[in-house]
Design a protein around this motif. Structure first.
Motif, PDB file in Angstrom:
ATOM      1  N   SER A   8       0.798  -1.218   0.000  1.00  0.00           N
ATOM      2  CA  SER A   8       0.000   0.000   0.000  1.00  0.00           C
ATOM      3  C   SER A   8       0.832   1.270   0.000  1.00  0.00           C
ATOM      4  O   SER A   8       0.407   2.274  -0.558  1.00  0.00           O
ATOM      5  N   ASN A   9       2.020   1.242   0.628  1.00  0.00           N
ATOM      6  CA  ASN A   9       2.800   2.482   0.677  1.00  0.00           C
ATOM      7  C   ASN A   9       4.254   2.154   0.985  1.00  0.00           C
ATOM      8  O   ASN A   9       4.579   1.077   1.483  1.00  0.00           O
ATOM      9  N   HIS A  48       1.689   9.165  -1.240  1.00  0.00           N
ATOM     10  CA  HIS A  48       1.340   7.796  -1.594  1.00  0.00           C
ATOM     11  C   HIS A  48       2.289   7.307  -2.672  1.00  0.00           C
ATOM     12  O   HIS A  48       2.862   8.105  -3.423  1.00  0.00           O
TER      13      HIS A  48
END
Length: 905
Positions: A8-9, A48
């Motif tokens: 996700s990141n 992000h």
């Protein structure tokens, strides 16, 4: 427990190499981080990482003028075209050689790339949203032109504002002007005269001047003029033609930065504001106003050279990247303040820990720094630098406001995360390098172990005094852990034993657990009933804490092995280094255990069934050593692997030719080898307290894997019949307010959303909000907040806000980071509404007092014969006798010939 965790990141690294790009609106900054791209939103203060992943480190980025297409190119020339709003990769393409420069034209129809000495112009691929029929091209990359002429690598490409011409700057000391299409009377032009390689070349706003900058700090102004000593043109046509033939680009002015021995590493020019910014090899940047070359100011922002600089479209913000220390800075030059100032660890991360609320992650590294990262924004919020050597372990106290860290400098430090200060330091009687640490759940006792001594040291947090020194191990202590209930302390050692200490009992007994190999890490299950131990032979053994007996075990050698380093003489299947887990952690519910080590895999095991549930690949980046199962035999030479050979000794640049190795470095090996050939490994893993994510401290940075508990599925996404007309029909005919509101948000038309919003009866608001999909909850919250500030229907908007908080409060709390901006907008709108009502009341307080006073004296009779009495409807009526006074009765009242009254409610 769910196991569908996905990347996700990426935190912990903000810039590695290559160029930086601002979005067209100037609010976002694209930065290459290894083989990925991180987007920093400078307005909302979030970041992000795009899901694309190259097979090598990214060297160049290009962004279309609309900001919807991102072209990223790695070191081998492989390019990925990404749709930025949707965050998906559209095309993969290879330029078949390393790309040294990349620039999109202002029209957005072409882009130019520098491939060594060659420059190619390509047509920008069409996207489904730009094509009229919505189709995707079969051959998206079409080459328009190829230009040859330079004798060395092209380092910079700049387009003119009308996209008709572009200029290339090269290391061969020249710049060349090219035209996109064949233009009558134009021939490619060479601009020569610099004594060192060019850094960049730019057109002025009116395209009448060209500025070129070289490494030695020279700035040349070029203009299309006649020779300086030429006579004035005459009227004769033949003479005019001769004069026109003598017109060419010439140097009209030479300027110099005068930075001593420092060389220019990068430069950027902003045509609209005539600003030229240059970054130097000593970490200083200078801002100059052209064409007069007036120095605005200079500032030292780094200890090492600045690798890249760029200016946003408005000319207010300057972005700098320094790869050696991994620094990323955004500077607002008018107010002389930092918009963004981030730096990752420039050494390998050793350990990490989640805060008890799951909102922060603390990382420690060999560079002696402790960084606290905000999970929602992705930014480092504080850095502690008090340790003078590598920090080996970190752990939170149970309440979450106190952090403990151990270091090789021989100290254990306690940090206050409210005031951000070091309030306690613990040391041993003799100088030791602490390698592991554990904190009692109550936060009253801290224990630490060292590789230099075989003892375990215990201190009181309140007094800072050394309470005890536990002896029993016959080898260095490598791991410590307190049971969550605080009853026992578990230690692991290289003497092939783990010991359970009852340090709070009178007897202070020690229970040894015999193992078959050296202990690497220890983890205690959250219920304090089970103990997991990882050993050097790749085994995971599980022990009962109460019985001190082994319950089960897992052979993880085959699961952990993977990846052959560039210097390995054995295959990946036969290398012993990668066949063990150096870090293990239980999940929050204790049903799974996460294990990782010096390989490219992270393994997730089930504790009850001893089954491998999932394997996560840390990285596919071939620039890291250990990501390939098999080495390419073509890269193996008689002198050894090709990647280990010195290929920089023949470089023409002195900076690239310098030997960066540090003689005599003992800890961590040679820094130059570590930066050039880093090995993929995971030094620490940790589960979030919520159980919805876990993070891993790897060579590339802090990787976060998460799963989304809320299924973001909207059934209206699949309906092709959603139109404004059908939405209005559902609203007026079917009276289905929920469906109409969702359809309006799907169409994303402000007028339609407002119409459905205002048509919803106030009694239906709680029912509509309760069944409203969470995928649109943040947008509805923002819309209601905007309506609160614009609409006169104050109570109606407050009912929407109350229903949203009541019905979706749990979702808003769980996703506080995603909707933090919307919640702030709502709070600001409600505060402004409260202030307006208060001001309205204060301004009319005397009028209200007067009206109330008149109502109280409704029975009183005045001296002039006027009587104040009650009307039939209960309102006060003023009975007038005699001549009407001016201002009370008008002409119509006089014509009626009757006594009139004015009602005072």
């Amino acid at each position: 427990m769910k196991t569908d965790f996905k990347f996700s990141n990426l935190l912990g690294t903000v810039y590695s190499q290559g160029n930086l790009i601002f979005s067209p609106d100037g609010t976002a900054l694209f930065s290459p981080v290894g083989n990925r791209v991180t987007v920093f939103n400078l307005v909302e203060n979030t970041s992000h990482t795009l899901p694309l992943a190259h097979r090598k480190n990214i060297s160049r980025l290009g962004l279309s003028p609309r900001g919807n297409l991102l072209l990223s190119v790695d070191e081998d020339g492989h390019a990925i075209l990404t749709n930025v709003p949707r965050r998906i990769s559209i095309y993969h393409f290879s330029f078949r050689s390393a790309v040294t420069a990349l620039a999109f034209s202002p029209s957005g129809r072409h882009f130019a790339v520098g491939l060594g000495r060659k420059t190619e112009v390509w047509q920008v691929p069409a996207t489904p949203d730009s094509n009229a029929n919505g189709a995707i091209e079969f051959a998206p990359f079409v080459r328009h032109h190829t230009h040859m002429g330079h004798f060395d690598d092209v380092r910079h490409i700049e387009w003119s504002s009308d996209s008709r011409f572009f200029i290339t700057a090269s290391k061969d000391l020249t710049a060349r002007i090219w035209s996109l299409e064949a233009t009558e009377g134009f021939t490619p032009t060479v601009l020569s005269g610099h004594k060192q390689a060019l850094v960049g070349a730019w057109f002025s706003r009116d395209q009448e001047t060209i500025y070129t900058v070289s490494k030695d700090g020279a700035v040349f102004d070029w203009q299309y003029v006649r020779p300086r000593n030429a006579p004035e043109p005459e009227e004769d046509e033949e003479m005019q033609d001769a004069e026109a033939a003598d017109m060419r680009w010439r140097v009209v002015k030479r300027s110099y930065f005068m930075q001593g021995s420092a060389t220019v590493r990068c430069a950027s020019y902003h045509p609209e504001s005539n600003l030229l910014v240059a970054g130097f090899s000593n970490g200083v940047f200078g801002l100059y106003e052209m064409p007069d070359f007036n120095q605005v100011h200079t500032l030292s922002i780094s200890q090492n050279e600045i690798d890249y600089v760029t200016i946003n479209k408005s000319g207010e913000w300057l972005a700098f990247g320094a790869s050696k220390l991994g620094q990323l800075l955004v500077w607002e030059w008018q107010s002389e303040s930092y918009i963004l100032k981030q730096q990752g660890h420039f050494d390998s991360m050793n350990s990490l820990v989640y805060s008890p609320d799951g909102q922060r992650i603390v990382t420690t590294a060999d560079d002696g720094k402790i960084k606290v990262w905000d999970v929602n924004s992705g930014f480092c919020i504080v850095t502690f630098t008090e340790h003078t050597s590598g920090v080996t372990a970190c752990e939170f106290a149970k309440k979450g406001n106190v952090l403990f860290t151990s270091s090789l400098d021989g100290s254990i430090r306690a940090w206050d995360l409210i005031r951000y200060r070091n309030f306690r330091t613990f040391t041993a009687p003799t100088r030791l390098s602490f390698s592991c640490m554990a904190v009692d759940p109550s936060g009253e006792v801290v224990a630490a172990g060292s590789l230099d001594s075989f003892d375990i040291y215990i201190w009181s947090v309140q007094t800072g005094q050394l309470l005890d020194q536990l002896s029993g191990h016959e080898g260095p202590v490598c791991s410590l852990a307190f049971a969550p209930n605080g009853d026992i302390l578990v230690s692991g050692s290289w003497d092939r034993t783990a010991r359970m200490w009852s340090i709070f009992n009178r007897t202070q007994t020690s229970e040894p657990l015999q193992l078959q190999s050296d202990v690497l890490d220890i983890a205690v299950r959250p219920d304090s009933a089970q103990l997991a131990i990882s050993t050097l032979d790749g085994q995971l053994s599980f022990w009962s804490v109460s019985e001190a007996e082994q319950i089960s075990g897992v052979d993880g050698r085959r699961d952990a092995s993977g990846g052959r380093k560039i210097s390995d003489r054995r295959t990946a299947a036969n290398v012993a280094d990668t066949k063990s887990f150096s870090t293990i952690r239980y999940s929050t519910d204790g049903s799974c255990i996460l294990a990782a080590g010096s390989s490219k895999y992270i393994c997730l095991y089930s504790v009850s069934t001893m089954v491998l549930l999932k394997k996560f690949t840390v990285s596919v980046n071939l620039s890291l050593s250990g990501t390939q199962e098999f080495l390419n035999s073509k890269l193996l030479t008689e002198a050894g692997p090709e990647g280990l050979l010195d290929d920089e000794a023949e470089n023409s640049d002195y900076e690239a030719r310098k030997d960066k190795a540090l003689p005599g470095s003992k800890r961590g090996g040679d820094p130059s080898a570590r930066s050039k050939h880093p090995e993929i490994k995971v030094n620490s893993v940790g589960f979030a307290p919520t159980g919805t994510s876990f993070c891993a401290a790897s060579t590339e940075g802090l990787l976060i894997y998460s799963l989304d508990n809320h299924l973001q599925f909207d059934p209206f996404d699949l309906n092709m019949e959603i139109t404004p007309a059908s939405t209005i029909a559902v609203l007026e005919n079917e009276k289905d307010y929920l469906k109409a509101l969702v359809m309006a948000f799907r169409l994303n038309e402000a007028g339609l959303i407002k119409r459905v919003f205002q048509a919803t009866p106030h009694a239906e608001i709680p029912l509509v909000v309760e069944q409203f999909p969470t995928v649109y909850a943040s947008r509805l919250l923002r819309f209601v907040a905007a309506q609160t500030e614009e609409s006169p229907h104050i109570e109606f908007c407050l009912l929407w806000i109350k229903a949203l908080v009541d019905k979706h409060g749990a979702w808003l709390t769980a996703n506080r980071g995603k909707v933090d901006i919307e919640l702030r907008i709502v709070a600001r709108a409600v505060a402004r509404m409260r202030d307006d009502i208060r001001r309205l009341g204060e301004e009319n307080v005397y009028m209200v007092d007067y009206l109330l006073g008149q109502a109280d004296s409704k029975r009183a009779v005045g001296e002039d014969g006027k009587l104040l009495t009650n009307g039939s409807d209960g309102s006060a009526k003023l009975l007038l006798s005699g001549e009407p006074s001016a201002g009370i009765m008008d002409e119509d009242m006089e014509s009626e010939g009757e006594d009139e009254w004015i009602g005072l409610d």
